[in-house]
Design a protein around this motif. Structure first.
Motif, PDB file in Angstrom:
ATOM      1  N   VAL A 142       1.050  -1.273  -0.034  1.00 21.40           N
ATOM      2  CA  VAL A 142      -0.018  -0.124  -0.144  1.00 21.40           C
ATOM      3  C   VAL A 142       0.795   1.033   0.128  1.00 21.40           C
ATOM      4  O   VAL A 142       1.866   1.549   0.711  1.00 21.40           O
ATOM      5  N   ALA A 143       0.721   2.245  -1.084  1.00 19.44           N
ATOM      6  CA  ALA A 143       1.748   3.260  -0.681  1.00 19.44           C
ATOM      7  C   ALA A 143       0.539   4.394  -1.292  1.00 19.44           C
ATOM      8  O   ALA A 143      -0.227   4.632  -2.229  1.00 19.44           O
ATOM      9  N   VAL A 144       0.410   5.202  -0.335  1.00 19.92           N
ATOM     10  CA  VAL A 144      -0.449   6.806   0.404  1.00 19.92           C
ATOM     11  C   VAL A 144       0.624   7.991  -0.543  1.00 19.92           C
ATOM     12  O   VAL A 144       2.047   7.882   0.582  1.00 19.92           O
ATOM     13  N   LEU A 145       0.227   8.134  -1.616  1.00 21.16           N
ATOM     14  CA  LEU A 145       1.057  10.045  -1.857  1.00 21.16           C
ATOM     15  C   LEU A 145       0.520  10.730  -0.592  1.00 21.16           C
ATOM     16  O   LEU A 145      -0.877  10.925  -0.456  1.00 21.16           O
ATOM     17  N   PHE A 146       0.958  11.680   0.535  1.00 19.19           N
ATOM     18  CA  PHE A 146       1.007  12.320   1.249  1.00 19.19           C
ATOM     19  C   PHE A 146       1.053  13.634   1.303  1.00 19.19           C
ATOM     20  O   PHE A 146       2.378  13.968   0.784  1.00 19.19           O
ATOM     21  N   GLY A 147       0.196  14.893   1.152  1.00 14.48           N
ATOM     22  CA  GLY A 147       0.451  16.093   0.503  1.00 14.48           C
ATOM     23  C   GLY A 147       0.374  16.929   1.740  1.00 14.48           C
ATOM     24  O   GLY A 147       0.393  18.207   1.810  1.00 14.48           O
ATOM     25  N   GLY A 148       0.078  16.195   3.004  1.00 15.57           N
ATOM     26  CA  GLY A 148      -0.571  17.266   4.045  1.00 15.57           C
ATOM     27  C   GLY A 148      -2.115  17.901   4.215  1.00 15.57           C
ATOM     28  O   GLY A 148      -1.953  18.653   5.331  1.00 15.57           O
ATOM     29  N   SER A 149      -2.655  17.527   3.376  1.00 17.77           N
ATOM     30  CA  SER A 149      -3.638  18.710   3.047  1.00 17.77           C
ATOM     31  C   SER A 149      -4.545  17.191   3.928  1.00 17.77           C
ATOM     32  O   SER A 149      -4.541  16.424   3.979  1.00 17.77           O
ATOM     33  N   ASP A 150      -6.194  18.389   4.271  1.00 16.34           N
ATOM     34  CA  ASP A 150      -7.622  16.834   4.556  1.00 16.34           C
ATOM     35  C   ASP A 150      -7.172  15.829   3.928  1.00 16.34           C
ATOM     36  O   ASP A 150      -7.357  14.279   4.751  1.00 16.34           O
ATOM     37  N   SER A 151      -7.774  15.954   2.609  1.00 15.94           N
ATOM     38  CA  SER A 151      -7.989  14.899   2.121  1.00 15.94           C
ATOM     39  C   SER A 151      -6.566  14.052   2.431  1.00 15.94           C
ATOM     40  O   SER A 151      -7.074  12.631   1.857  1.00 15.94           O
ATOM     41  N   ALA A 152      -5.270  14.494   1.611  1.00 18.79           N
ATOM     42  CA  ALA A 152      -4.277  13.050   2.078  1.00 18.79           C
ATOM     43  C   ALA A 152      -3.947  12.854   3.696  1.00 18.79           C
ATOM     44  O   ALA A 152      -3.873  11.548   3.768  1.00 18.79           O
TER      45      ALA A 152
END
Length: 256
Positions: A132-142
């Protein structure tokens, strides 16, 4: 087949809708979405049901066939929205032939924007995922995507990787994770962190495992406009052949 693998891996039930009309409605708390299908979705419904049930049996699943009980004032089927996930192609409109691989259809965008569940966008071909790879940009949706990623990793037993394109100081992303109360779960389930301070986002994506389920948030940057729709989501699904689980601003984690 991707829905079957997803449900079997996470041990969740499967509901299948075989449409009998080219349009149906989905009523969310924040929007009402009319989904327009091309007529290929209506080919031989008896055969479609038999085929879906046969594939499900091979996967060891017993799906529920959804038969809408309610219809709208314009006599369109009213599809319930109380699901944990939804699986659909990147476009479900009758204009799909005009949509390239690097584009998510507007009706799918509206579903992602309004739904309280993540949407599974199928890969071009079926391939089992093993991480499982999570793209995390810091937003609430992220953060919604990260919560789902932790639960998917926990439920499947597959490792979790965190991908961060450093557009701000690394401390910012750590603080967002900490403020959301996810520091300990990330420490427990995260196998590797991909941190990129340089290089183009699309090029850095190739470092992700080819057999990972990619999770991402959408609508995390200011006003919700189609032209701004999760640009990194568009780039990701145009660059990688992985399946994607996309969380919108109202998405919740439905796995325990």
């Amino acid at each position: 087949m991707q829905s079957l693998y997803f449900c079997r891996t996470l041990d969740v039930g499967l509901t299948i809708y075989i449409p009998d009309a080219v349009r149906f409605m989905m009523y969310f708390d924040h929007d009402a979405v009319q989904v327009d299908l091309d007529r290929s979705y209506l080919n031989d419904p008896e055969t479609a049901a038999e085929r879906a049930l046969s594939l499900s049996a091979e996967a060891g699943l017993k799906p529920r066939l959804l038969r809408p009980k309610n219809r709208t004032a314009s006599d369109l089927p009213d599809i319930p929205t109380h699901f944990a996930f939804m699986c659909c192609p990147r476009s479900v409109s009758d204009l799909s032939s005009k949509i390239g691989l690097g584009y998510i259809g507007p009706k799918v965008r509206r579903i992602i924007r309004s739904a309280d569940f993540p949407v599974l966008l199928t890969a071009p071909v079926f391939k089992p995922w093993k991480s499982v790879a999570v793209l995390f940009g810091g937003s609430d949706s992220a953060l919604n995507a990260l919560r789902s990623g932790i639960q998917v990793s926990k439920r499947s037993g597959y490792p979790l990787d965190l991908f961060i394109q450093l557009e701000q100081d690394q401390d910012y992303y750590e603080q967002r994770i900490r403020e959301a109360g996810l520091e300990k779960p990330v420490a427990r389930y995260c196998r590797e962190r991909y941190l990129f301070a340089d290089g183009e986002f699309a090029h850095n994506l190739y470092d992700l495992p080819h057999d990972a389920l990619v999770l991402s948030g959408a609508y995390g940057h200011g006003l919700i406009k189609n032209i701004l729709f999760g640009s990194k989501v568009e780039i990701t699904q145009a660059t990688l052949t992985n399946g994607m689980l996309v969380s919108g601003p109202h998405s919740k984690t439905h796995l325990n």
